[in-house]
Design a protein around this motif. Structure first.
Motif, short mmCIF file in Angstrom:
data_model
loop_
_atom_site.label_atom_id
_atom_site.label_comp_id
_atom_site.label_asym_id
_atom_site.label_seq_id
_atom_site.Cartn_x
_atom_site.Cartn_y
_atom_site.Cartn_z
N VAL A 1 -11.33 3.09 -5.74
CA VAL A 1 -10.88 3.14 -4.18
C VAL A 1 -9.57 3.71 -3.99
O VAL A 1 -9.36 4.17 -2.84
CB VAL A 1 -10.78 1.64 -3.89
N THR A 2 -8.99 4.10 -5.04
CA THR A 2 -7.54 4.82 -4.91
C THR A 2 -7.82 6.22 -4.36
O THR A 2 -7.18 6.91 -3.62
CB THR A 2 -6.79 4.77 -5.84
N MET B 1 0.78 -1.22 -0.04
CA MET B 1 0.10 -0.12 -0.03
C MET B 1 0.74 1.00 0.27
O MET B 1 0.61 2.09 -0.76
CB MET B 1 -0.93 -0.03 1.20
N GLN C 1 -10.82 7.09 -2.76
CA GLN C 1 -12.26 7.08 -1.96
C GLN C 1 -11.48 6.54 -0.31
O GLN C 1 -12.36 6.45 0.39
CB GLN C 1 -13.02 5.83 -2.04
N ARG C 2 -10.15 6.50 -0.26
CA ARG C 2 -9.63 5.92 1.14
C ARG C 2 -10.12 7.13 2.09
O ARG C 2 -10.02 8.17 1.79
CB ARG C 2 -8.15 5.98 0.97
N ARG C 3 -10.31 6.62 3.34
CA ARG C 3 -10.61 7.67 4.38
C ARG C 3 -9.59 7.67 5.61
O ARG C 3 -9.66 7.02 6.69
CB ARG C 3 -11.90 7.20 4.95
N PHE C 4 -8.45 8.10 5.31
CA PHE C 4 -7.60 8.18 6.37
C PHE C 4 -7.86 8.95 7.57
O PHE C 4 -7.20 8.98 8.47
CB PHE C 4 -6.31 8.59 5.66
N ARG D 1 0.95 4.20 -2.99
CA ARG D 1 0.50 5.24 -2.79
C ARG D 1 1.67 6.48 -3.04
O ARG D 1 1.43 7.39 -3.30
CB ARG D 1 0.03 5.72 -1.10
N TYR E 1 -9.12 6.13 9.79
CA TYR E 1 -8.15 5.09 10.18
C TYR E 1 -6.73 5.66 9.93
O TYR E 1 -5.79 4.74 9.67
CB TYR E 1 -8.34 3.86 9.17
N ASP F 1 -6.11 -4.50 -3.78
CA ASP F 1 -6.19 -3.93 -2.63
C ASP F 1 -5.72 -2.39 -3.22
O ASP F 1 -6.10 -1.42 -2.98
CB ASP F 1 -4.85 -3.90 -1.78
N ASN F 2 -4.83 -2.33 -4.11
CA ASN F 2 -3.85 -1.06 -4.59
C ASN F 2 -4.18 -0.75 -6.00
O ASN F 2 -3.70 0.12 -6.47
CB ASN F 2 -2.38 -1.27 -4.14
#
Ligand SMILES: O=C(O)CCC(=O)C(=O)O
Length: 286
Positions: free
Chosen positions: A270-271, A173, A273-276, A177, A279, A208-209
């Motif tokens: 999704v790349t 990941m 839409q991540r909600r850092f 990124r 988390y 995932d990525n």
């Protein structure tokens, strides 16, 4: 944004290896030349391609890289990359750091001019114990590396891990990124965890990525003490297996294209839409 600047052909050499280091290096050369003649731009060799795989072998086969010209494997890999004008991800070799006497499982990457581009020391050591099936403790003799390895090519950035490193999604990941279009893992799974997890993990890291993932194993040798799973494969950014070998020696070549990355990332974004914010404390325990 284009993370893969131009299409490329990625070759995985599922090498038949044995106990003779010079013979392994000579065989690697023959197969990399074969891959390059088939149009490969980047060629990958397997984990521990120059030695048998086992903790008892690592000290005997280990080479110091502090004076590269004195390392048989370093010089051979550099020369093969130059001769074939390919990027060469040289599987891995047992390495000894002569100042600390520590041993590592180390991957060397060379440019098409034979220059060293990257050195990855396996970060996560293969320590498992499945009763009645397999016990392997790399940490009995090896020390872990401490760095994520990303290298630049004319096509874009590639992340590098070794075998067990694939079980840790954080590594892939982070590389993704940072803009890598692929994760490459020289690996040597076994007859227990190979059928269970090899394909699953490759497809997982890819999906995932939304990057390409390549796993390159040695060929299976039932006369050796360690029976490698084989099944070298390239998975696309949608988690689909593009190419896969069986257990014996061979080469697979897959074409990697930026359009495929974009198509997958646009369809399932999704790349972005991540909600850092949710988390961000992913490394905390409580
Ligand atoms: O994770 C596994 O099941 C196998 C890992 C392995 O063989 C290795 O790290 O060399």
């Amino acid at each position: 944004m284009s993370i893969l600047r131009q299409p490329l052909k990625l070759a995985l050499v599922q090498l038949a290896t044995g106990a003779d280091k010079a013979a392994n290096l000579a065989r690697a050369k023959v197969k990399v030349i074969e891959a390059a003649r088939s149009g490969a731009n980047i060629v990958v060799l397997p984990e521990c391609f120059n030695s048998p795989y086992g903790t008892n072998y690592f000290p005997q086969y280990a080479e110091s890289l502090s004076t590269p010209i004195l390392s048989q494997s370093f010089t051979a890999l550099s020369a093969i990359a130059k001769e074939t004008a390919t990027y060469l991800i040289g599987g891995s070799i047992p390495e000894v750091d002569t100042t600390t006497n520590k041993l590592y499982n180390t991957s060397l990457v060379f440019s098409p001019t034979g220059d060293l581009l990257a050195t990855h020391r396996k970060v996560h050591l293969f320590d498992i114990d499945i009763p009645g099936k397999i016990r392997f403790k790399e940490s009995e003799v090896l020390s872990p590396g401490d760095e994520i390895t990303i290298f630049e090519t004319k096509y874009g950035k590639i992340g590098l891990g070794i075998c067990y490193d694939i079980r840790f999604p954080e590594l892939a990941m982070t590389a993704a990124r940072k803009g890598c279009f692929a994760m490459v893992y020289p690996g040597a799974f076994n007859m227990t965890t190979g059928p269970l997890h090899w394909t699953l993990l490759a497809r997982s890291r890819a999906v995932d990525n939304q990057i390409y993932v390549a796993l390159c194993s040695p060929a299976r040798d039932l006369n050796a003490s360690y029976h490698a799973w084989g099944h070298s494969m390239v998975v696309d950014p949608n988690g689909e297996v593009m190419e896969e070998l069986e257990a014996s020696e061979g080469i697979v070549i897959a074409e990697l294209r930026n359009e495929r990355v974009e198509e997958v990332r646009t369809g399932i974004p999704v790349t972005t839409q991540r909600r850092f914010d949710v988390y961000k404390n992913v490394a905390d325990n409580n």
